[in-house]
Design an enzyme around this catalytic site. Sequence first.
Site, PDB file in Angstrom:
ATOM      1  CG  ASP A 145       5.926  -8.817  19.852  1.00 48.19           C
ATOM      2  OD1 ASP A 145       5.607  -7.919  19.389  1.00 48.19           O
ATOM      3  OD2 ASP A 145       5.562  -8.635  21.317  1.00 48.19           O
ATOM      4  CG  ASP A 151       8.517  -3.348  19.801  1.00 45.22           C
ATOM      5  OD1 ASP A 151       8.588  -3.598  18.889  1.00 45.22           O
ATOM      6  OD2 ASP A 151       8.323  -2.947  21.146  1.00 45.22           O
ATOM      7  CE  LYS A 199      15.925 -18.029  29.000  1.00 45.19           C
ATOM      8  NZ  LYS A 199      17.035 -17.579  30.332  1.00 45.19           N
ATOM      9  CG  ASP A 214      19.167 -14.312  28.876  1.00 47.15           C
ATOM     10  OD1 ASP A 214      19.212 -15.751  27.959  1.00 47.15           O
ATOM     11  OD2 ASP A 214      19.317 -14.753  30.165  1.00 47.15           O
ATOM     12  CE1 TYR A 258       3.602 -13.491  20.389  1.00 44.83           C
ATOM     13  CE2 TYR A 258       1.616 -12.030  19.284  1.00 44.83           C
ATOM     14  CZ  TYR A 258       2.825 -12.002  20.106  1.00 44.83           C
ATOM     15  OH  TYR A 258       3.524 -11.084  20.431  1.00 44.83           O
TER      16      TYR A 258
HETATM   17  C1  IPM Z   1       4.125  -6.746  16.331  1.00 47.21           C
HETATM   18  C2  IPM Z   1       2.901  -6.465  17.423  1.00 47.21           C
HETATM   19  C3  IPM Z   1       1.562  -7.595  17.537  1.00 47.21           C
HETATM   20  C4  IPM Z   1       2.184  -8.584  17.828  1.00 47.21           C
HETATM   21  C5  IPM Z   1       0.841  -6.951  18.273  1.00 47.21           C
HETATM   22  C6  IPM Z   1       0.284  -5.604  17.965  1.00 47.21           C
HETATM   23  C7  IPM Z   1      -0.168  -7.699  18.181  1.00 47.21           C
HETATM   24  O1  IPM Z   1       3.150  -6.378  19.072  1.00 47.21           O
HETATM   25  O2  IPM Z   1       3.224  -6.682  15.302  1.00 47.21           O
HETATM   26  O3  IPM Z   1       5.292  -6.874  16.655  1.00 47.21           O
HETATM   27  O4  IPM Z   1       2.125  -8.642  19.335  1.00 47.21           O
HETATM   28  O5  IPM Z   1       3.011  -9.497  17.552  1.00 47.21           O
HETATM   29 MG    MG Z   2       5.259  -5.973  18.754  1.00 48.28          MG
END
Ligand code: IPM
Ligand code: MG
Length: 368
Positions: free
Chosen positions: A249, A253, A192, A225, A142
């Site tokens: 990240d 999710d 990884k 993975d 990032y």
């Molecule tokens: C998260 C989001 C952020 C990230 C975005 C909005 C920059 O997806 O907090 O998971 O990628 O970190």
């Molecule tokens: Mg995210």
Amino acid sequence: MANPTLLILAGDGIGPEVMAEVKRIITWYGDKRDMPFDVTEDLVGGCAYDKHGTPLHDDTMAKAQEVDAVLLGAVGGPAYDDLDFSVKPERGLLRLRKEMDLFSNLRPAQCFDALADFSSLKREIVAGLDIMIVRELTSGVYFGEPRGIHTEGNERVGVNTQRYTESEIARVARSAFELARRRNNRVCSMEKANVMESGVLWRQVVTEVHAKDYADVELSHMYADNGAMQLVRNPKQFDVIVTDNLFGDLLSDAAAMLTGSLGMLPSASLGLPMANGRPKALYEPVHGSAPDITGQGKANPIACILSFAMALRYSFDAGSEADRLEAAVEKVLADGARTADLLGPEGGSPISTTQMGDAILAALDASL
Ligand code: IPM
Ligand code: MG
């Protein structure tokens, strides 16, 4: 003693709607639990860009550095898709994370029993799930340099750099081990190391920190993975997962869906202790700004409310009050309160964002 201070940055999309419910809960704690907070509000993301031409004004950044905790809603929206990268709404959030040095991002994925049938996975796989993803938040791909898009010969090349220093790995590893000690004492580190040098170093440093100071915690390693696969195959095998910024990240999710809805997941981003002993801290729901449902009263405020519960626990040393708020959420879900995102395939009639707030406040009152 002065009241603890909060900076609310509700942001874009559904951010202000879900944050409105959190503000009522903050007021409830002041009125009913004698825990008054001094709250100020400001802009972040697209709304800040509209007003100031930047997604995070320097004055807002300075305020964030001074308060005891920042509460953030969500940033971004289709209106800002074509903006230059440097002023996109997301840059406001990334600047807060970086300049506050919030290196340890706690993303708990807990499946409330009442929602076990709403996950895309079978009930027996997710019921009772309680895992914690610790995502490194201030480094890695990032932020790594060099980055950018340039031309080589007759074509464009996009570059990002995955970069981790030993100390960056060690400090997030420590925070994961410390958390594990207060939970089920197990950490699984994901990288990884089979293809990336930064992954090799990650594994070495986590192993060293473990051997030196945390040998009582059970440590395992997994390629990220495989970790993604194991998260959907058998998520209950995990207690604490520690991983880098990008893998964290993605994995968080995926973990969110285990709980039934992305509208349920809170997060805490913590840094070093400030002069008053509290960690630098920002709390935000894992979900985004959800432009498709903005302004319709459909958003689920629970992730944002549970983020405030994390603030009570990690910033204000009020674990029993955090338990009270989490129990109130669990109670309303058990009673059948459902925003639109929590309706299963069989449907039903959803309640609004405000009605969910009403129900949680009523459950808080009933807890007294
Ligand atoms: C998260 C989001 C952020 C990230 C975005 C909005 C920059 O997806 O907090 O998971 O990628 O970190
Ligand atoms: Mg995210």
